[in-house]
Design a protein around this motif. Structure first.
Motif, PDB file in Angstrom:
ATOM      1  N   THR A 199       0.828  -1.209   0.000  1.00 40.15           N
ATOM      2  CA  THR A 199       0.000   0.000   0.000  1.00 40.15           C
ATOM      3  C   THR A 199       0.859   1.254   0.000  1.00 40.15           C
ATOM      4  N   PHE A 200       1.905   1.252   0.816  1.00 35.81           N
ATOM      5  CA  PHE A 200       2.789   2.417   0.900  1.00 35.81           C
ATOM      6  C   PHE A 200       3.456   2.693  -0.448  1.00 35.81           C
ATOM      7  N   ALA A 201       4.000   1.636  -1.073  1.00 31.21           N
ATOM      8  CA  ALA A 201       4.694   1.822  -2.349  1.00 31.21           C
ATOM      9  C   ALA A 201       3.741   2.326  -3.429  1.00 31.21           C
ATOM     10  N   LEU A 202       2.552   1.716  -3.521  1.00 31.14           N
ATOM     11  CA  LEU A 202       1.602   2.132  -4.552  1.00 31.14           C
ATOM     12  C   LEU A 202       1.065   3.533  -4.289  1.00 31.14           C
ATOM     13  N   ASN A 203       0.948   3.908  -3.014  1.00 30.56           N
ATOM     14  CA  ASN A 203       0.535   5.272  -2.694  1.00 30.56           C
ATOM     15  C   ASN A 203       1.568   6.276  -3.175  1.00 30.56           C
ATOM     16  N   ARG A 204       2.844   5.948  -2.986  1.00 31.77           N
ATOM     17  CA  ARG A 204       3.904   6.861  -3.420  1.00 31.77           C
ATOM     18  C   ARG A 204       3.936   6.971  -4.943  1.00 31.77           C
ATOM     19  N   VAL A 205       3.623   5.875  -5.633  1.00 34.86           N
ATOM     20  CA  VAL A 205       3.543   5.930  -7.091  1.00 34.86           C
ATOM     21  C   VAL A 205       2.315   6.734  -7.518  1.00 34.86           C
ATOM     22  N   TYR A 206       1.176   6.439  -6.902  1.00 31.57           N
ATOM     23  CA  TYR A 206      -0.094   7.071  -7.269  1.00 31.57           C
ATOM     24  C   TYR A 206      -0.050   8.582  -7.070  1.00 31.57           C
ATOM     25  N   THR A 207       0.559   9.021  -5.988  1.00 30.77           N
ATOM     26  CA  THR A 207       0.618  10.458  -5.702  1.00 30.77           C
ATOM     27  C   THR A 207       1.885  11.111  -6.239  1.00 30.77           C
ATOM     28  N   GLU A 208       2.772  10.303  -6.845  1.00 34.87           N
ATOM     29  CA  GLU A 208       4.075  10.798  -7.308  1.00 34.87           C
ATOM     30  C   GLU A 208       4.758  11.595  -6.200  1.00 34.87           C
ATOM     31  N   TRP A 209       4.773  11.008  -5.018  1.00 36.28           N
ATOM     32  CA  TRP A 209       5.271  11.691  -3.823  1.00 36.28           C
ATOM     33  C   TRP A 209       6.733  12.084  -3.950  1.00 36.28           C
ATOM     34  N   TRP A 210       7.525  11.273  -4.670  1.00 35.09           N
ATOM     35  CA  TRP A 210       8.936  11.599  -4.849  1.00 35.09           C
ATOM     36  C   TRP A 210       9.194  12.353  -6.144  1.00 35.09           C
ATOM     37  N   GLY A 211       8.149  12.787  -6.795  1.00 33.10           N
ATOM     38  CA  GLY A 211       8.332  13.531  -8.032  1.00 33.10           C
ATOM     39  C   GLY A 211       8.319  12.614  -9.239  1.00 33.10           C
ATOM     40  N   ASN A 212       8.163  13.192 -10.405  1.00 37.84           N
ATOM     41  CA  ASN A 212       8.098  12.403 -11.631  1.00 37.84           C
ATOM     42  C   ASN A 212       9.359  11.581 -11.828  1.00 37.84           C
ATOM     43  N   HIS A 213       9.153  10.262 -11.995  1.00 40.23           N
ATOM     44  CA  HIS A 213      10.238   9.324 -12.295  1.00 40.23           C
ATOM     45  C   HIS A 213      11.283   9.270 -11.188  1.00 40.23           C
ATOM     46  N   ARG A 214      10.934   9.689  -9.979  1.00 45.83           N
ATOM     47  CA  ARG A 214      11.877   9.584  -8.864  1.00 45.83           C
ATOM     48  C   ARG A 214      11.899   8.138  -8.384  1.00 45.83           C
ATOM     49  N   PRO A 215      13.069   7.528  -8.258  1.00 41.94           N
ATOM     50  CA  PRO A 215      13.104   6.119  -7.872  1.00 41.94           C
ATOM     51  C   PRO A 215      12.639   5.903  -6.438  1.00 41.94           C
ATOM     52  N   TYR A 216      11.983   4.783  -6.217  1.00 41.11           N
ATOM     53  CA  TYR A 216      11.545   4.399  -4.885  1.00 41.11           C
ATOM     54  C   TYR A 216      12.658   3.566  -4.276  1.00 41.11           C
ATOM     55  N   HIS A 217      12.876   3.700  -2.979  1.00 39.48           N
ATOM     56  CA  HIS A 217      14.121   3.185  -2.441  1.00 39.48           C
ATOM     57  C   HIS A 217      13.928   2.154  -1.349  1.00 39.48           C
ATOM     58  N   THR A 218      14.916   1.276  -1.256  1.00 37.58           N
ATOM     59  CA  THR A 218      15.072   0.355  -0.141  1.00 37.58           C
ATOM     60  C   THR A 218      16.554   0.116   0.038  1.00 37.58           C
ATOM     61  N   ASN A 219      16.976  -0.098   1.263  1.00 31.85           N
ATOM     62  CA  ASN A 219      18.393  -0.309   1.535  1.00 31.85           C
ATOM     63  C   ASN A 219      18.744  -1.782   1.655  1.00 31.85           C
ATOM     64  N   SER A 220      17.826  -2.655   1.278  1.00 34.76           N
ATOM     65  CA  SER A 220      18.052  -4.074   1.515  1.00 34.76           C
ATOM     66  C   SER A 220      18.731  -4.753   0.347  1.00 34.76           C
ATOM     67  N   PHE A 221      19.535  -5.777   0.681  1.00 36.82           N
ATOM     68  CA  PHE A 221      19.995  -6.727  -0.321  1.00 36.82           C
ATOM     69  C   PHE A 221      18.939  -7.817  -0.406  1.00 36.82           C
ATOM     70  N   PRO A 222      18.630  -8.305  -1.627  1.00 37.62           N
ATOM     71  CA  PRO A 222      17.508  -9.230  -1.734  1.00 37.62           C
ATOM     72  C   PRO A 222      17.755 -10.580  -1.074  1.00 37.62           C
ATOM     73  N   LEU A 223      17.247 -10.757   0.096  1.00 38.60           N
ATOM     74  CA  LEU A 223      17.294 -12.038   0.795  1.00 38.60           C
ATOM     75  C   LEU A 223      15.865 -12.451   1.065  1.00 38.60           C
ATOM     76  N   THR A 224      15.399 -13.553   0.463  1.00 36.35           N
ATOM     77  CA  THR A 224      14.019 -13.988   0.576  1.00 36.35           C
ATOM     78  C   THR A 224      13.916 -15.132   1.568  1.00 36.35           C
ATOM     79  N   LEU A 225      12.960 -15.039   2.483  1.00 39.50           N
ATOM     80  CA  LEU A 225      12.830 -16.027   3.543  1.00 39.50           C
ATOM     81  C   LEU A 225      11.548 -16.823   3.373  1.00 39.50           C
ATOM     82  N   PHE A 226      11.658 -18.145   3.489  1.00 42.69           N
ATOM     83  CA  PHE A 226      10.510 -19.031   3.406  1.00 42.69           C
ATOM     84  C   PHE A 226      10.606 -20.069   4.517  1.00 42.69           C
ATOM     85  N   PRO A 227       9.468 -20.646   4.915  1.00 40.68           N
ATOM     86  CA  PRO A 227       9.536 -21.765   5.858  1.00 40.68           C
ATOM     87  C   PRO A 227      10.282 -22.926   5.225  1.00 40.68           C
ATOM     88  N   PRO A 228      10.955 -23.766   6.024  1.00 42.96           N
ATOM     89  CA  PRO A 228      11.703 -24.886   5.458  1.00 42.96           C
ATOM     90  C   PRO A 228      10.771 -25.951   4.894  1.00 42.96           C
TER      91      PRO A 228
END
Length: 228
Positions: A199-228
């Motif tokens: 919801t947060f990400a789509l809201n920022r896209v919908y309202t263009e909160w970071w400006g036109n074509h401003r990249p949305y950010h995360t500081n994470s390296f992609p580590l995906t967790l699943f149950p064993p």
């Protein structure tokens, strides 16, 4: 001692091609080798058990310590630059899937270069709250909700000079979730946080909160967790 699990997936050509025969070394937080593995024809290692701490610590809101054990991975393959990934969190009864993309050596290279990535602590483990950055001007609202696919991710705060990368929107959500919350939480808590991330990400896209074509950010390296 509690047990968690780790498996590694290696790719090349912008994650399009599985990379077999990659030499994988898993080390504990003291640098001691724990496993030496080789990826199969699908570019994957077997799932290996690793010692960690009880998941009850990550489910206790008053616990101030680190509710997991950290490990490091070194990936090497002939003709490719190496990659060292540190601070990989391992939680009890959870499987961490670490995707690794190796870059081919250039013809002018005499020896491989070793890149290093640190995953860091999930946001829930941080003692200080992170402040959102962005324009304070009235946002421009789009006519309809747009799901960006791929989404451009700025690897740092919006005002920082950092690289931009593109990932699919589902991968973006998984990456943010794994860097924000603990996988040992109840399913209802995980769902609530994931819905909030979407919801947060789509809201920022919908309202263009970071400006036109401003990249949305995360500081994470992609580590995906699943149950064993």
């Amino acid at each position: 001692m509690a047990i968690g699990y780790l498996t590694i997936q290696t790719r090349t050509a912008q994650d399009a091609v599985p990379l077999s025969g990659v030499q994988i070394r898993i080390m504990d937080n003291q640098g001691n080798p724990v496993y030496s593995l080789t990826t199969d024809e699908n570019g994957e290692t077997q799932k290996v058990p690793l010692e960690t701490v009880s998941k009850s610590f990550s489910q206790n809101p008053y616990y101030t310590g680190t509710p997991y054990n950290s490990y490091s991975v070194l990936a090497r393959a002939a003709g490719f630059n190496s990659l060292y990934v540190s601070d990989i969190p391992i939680f009890e009864e959870e499987t961490a899937i670490l995707p690794i993309a190796l870059i081919p050596m250039q013809e002018s290279q005499r020896s491989p270069i070793q890149a290093e990535i640190s995953i860091g602590k999930p946001a829930v483990a941080m003692q200080t709250q992170r402040q959102q950055e962005g324009t304070v001007a009235e946002p421009y609202v789009l006519r309809q909700v747009v799901i960006p696919n791929p989404i451009t991710v700025h690897l740092g705060p919006p005002s920082a000079s950092a690289s931009n990368v593109q990932v699919s929107f589902p991968d973006y959500v998984k990456n943010v979730a794994s860097s924000e919350i603990y996988p040992t939480w109840p399913e209802a808590s995980l769902r609530a946080n994931i819905y909030a991330i979407i919801t947060f990400a789509l809201n920022r896209v919908y309202t263009e909160w970071w400006g036109n074509h401003r990249p949305y950010h995360t500081n994470s390296f992609p580590l995906t967790l699943f149950p064993p």
